[in-house]
Design an enzyme around this catalytic site. Structure first.
Site, short mmCIF file in Angstrom:
data_model
loop_
_atom_site.label_atom_id
_atom_site.label_comp_id
_atom_site.label_asym_id
_atom_site.label_seq_id
_atom_site.Cartn_x
_atom_site.Cartn_y
_atom_site.Cartn_z
N ASN A 52 -28.59 -66.62 41.81
CA ASN A 52 -28.31 -65.90 40.56
C ASN A 52 -26.81 -65.76 40.32
O ASN A 52 -26.36 -65.71 39.17
CB ASN A 52 -28.96 -64.52 40.59
CG ASN A 52 -30.47 -64.58 40.41
OD1 ASN A 52 -31.01 -65.63 40.06
ND2 ASN A 52 -31.14 -63.49 40.67
N ASP A 99 -25.58 -74.80 36.44
CA ASP A 99 -26.93 -74.54 35.95
C ASP A 99 -27.94 -75.49 36.58
O ASP A 99 -29.11 -75.14 36.76
CB ASP A 99 -26.96 -74.68 34.42
CG ASP A 99 -28.32 -74.32 33.84
OD1 ASP A 99 -28.84 -73.23 34.17
OD2 ASP A 99 -28.87 -75.12 33.06
N GLU A 117 -36.16 -67.42 37.94
CA GLU A 117 -36.39 -68.38 36.85
C GLU A 117 -36.17 -67.72 35.50
O GLU A 117 -35.53 -68.30 34.61
CB GLU A 117 -37.83 -68.92 36.94
CG GLU A 117 -38.18 -69.91 35.85
CD GLU A 117 -39.64 -70.35 35.90
OE1 GLU A 117 -40.13 -70.89 34.88
OE2 GLU A 117 -40.29 -70.13 36.95
N HIS A 121 -33.16 -68.81 32.79
CA HIS A 121 -33.43 -69.20 31.41
C HIS A 121 -32.88 -68.17 30.42
O HIS A 121 -32.51 -68.53 29.28
CB HIS A 121 -34.93 -69.39 31.20
CG HIS A 121 -35.47 -70.56 31.97
ND1 HIS A 121 -36.82 -70.77 32.16
CD2 HIS A 121 -34.85 -71.58 32.59
CE1 HIS A 121 -37.01 -71.87 32.87
NE2 HIS A 121 -35.82 -72.37 33.15
N ASP A 124 -29.37 -69.11 30.07
CA ASP A 124 -29.30 -70.33 29.26
C ASP A 124 -29.42 -70.03 27.78
O ASP A 124 -28.76 -70.67 26.94
CB ASP A 124 -30.42 -71.30 29.67
CG ASP A 124 -30.19 -71.91 31.05
OD1 ASP A 124 -29.03 -71.88 31.52
OD2 ASP A 124 -31.16 -72.40 31.66
#
Length: 309
Positions: A52, A99, A117, A121, A124
């Site tokens: 992370n 990433d 996860e 995202h 992102d």
């Protein structure tokens, strides 16, 4: 410190959450070529570095380099220093690399979790805004507000729809030309602006009167968006069920499913924005250097360069 007295997730949902496994399929043209670089890079990362933290570092680099570009061109019209464009290209490459390896680091250290996860995202989704914005500034799309909105809208729409189909199918799918190719295209855009200056985007393409180089970006955006949205909506319209039983295939009025209705509305909204974008070309607007696609003919009437797809 407890914020809620009641549990947000049922025991069954918690059980399925612990059983969740990341699923992804890719046909990307560049992913295969970049795998050796990513594998080498993650091998140099110390095992104590949390996945992370890698995600956050990449996001921070991307945001900071984009904000530098925004500082020098807050209206996306002023010419930013060339070094700022180069810095943005470097920042995007660093973000893209980090990433790509955060998940590898998680699997390497045995710390892969559904929360990781979601966090990846989520970062992102934030980065998508800054990446699209930086590309618009690099080519000075501030002179075309509708076009600039369309570029940013396409980026966020594709990101949202990609995860929408993941929710429906249970697997994240990447096409031949997808996020990696888009990121490297934007890196190239920044490098071109850094080397030749943003005025290069105002040059006319030979044998295409009034058609500027920057118009190619609009064409590529539309082609890539349609090419990616078609397979995405093909999955959404079938309304499949994911691993955890997730689905938006809820029968409505006995005709079609909720997924079908929402997808149609979403597509209609996209078409509306696309038509608004086309009006930029149709109106023959004038850019920074007085450029326009409204070409005067011999009969003294104005004709417009019309893009058809």
């Amino acid at each position: 410190m407890q914020f809620y007295k009641d549990k947000l997730l049922s025991p069954g949902q918690l059980k399925r959450l612990t059983e969740h496994k990341y699923s992804c399929t890719t046909n990307s043209l560049l992913d295969g070529l970049l795998q050796p670089w990513w594998d080498w890079l993650v091998s140099k990362v110390p095992l104590w570095l949390a996945p992370n933290l890698i995600t956050v570092l990449g996001l921070i680099v991307n945001i900071v380099t984009t904000l530098i570009l925004v500082y020098y061109s807050p209206d996306a019209r002023a010419e930013a220093p060339r070094w700022a464009c180069f810095l943005c290209a470097l920042g995007l490459f660093i973000y893209q690399s980090l990433d790509a390896i955060d998940g590898k680091q998680a699997r390497r250290t045995g710390t892969s979790t559904p929360l990781g996860e979601l966090f990846d995202h989520g970062c992102d989704s934030i980065s998508t805004v800054f990446v699209a914005l930086s590309a618009c500034i690099a080519v000075q799309l501030g002179y075309y507000p509708t076009w600039m909105f369309f570029q940013c809208f396409c980026a966020m729409t594709l990101f949202y729809c990609a995860h929408w189909q993941t929710y429906v199918s249970g697997s994240l799918r990447f096409g031949k030309v997808d996020v990696t190719e888009a990121q490297f295209t934007i890196i190239v855009i920044h490098l071109i602006s850094a080397i030749f200056g943003p005025e290069i985007w105002m040059m006319e393409i030979p044998y295409l009167d009034g058609f500027l180089v920057k118009y190619l970006l609009g064409v590529l955006t539309i082609v890539c968006a349609v090419a990616n949205l078609y397979p995405i909506f093909s999955v959404i319209f079938t309304g499949g069920v994911g691993k955890n039983g997730s689905t938006v295939a809820i029968p409505v009025l006995g005709v079609g499913t909720l997924s079908n209705y929402v997808a149609v509305i979403f597509y209609a909204g996209y078409v509306h924005v696309f038509l608004e974008f086309c009006k930029v070309f149709e109106s023959g607007g004038i850019g920074k250097n007085g450029s326009t696609i409204a070409v005067v003919c011999e009969d003294r009437k104005t004709r417009f360069l019309t893009l058809t797809y």
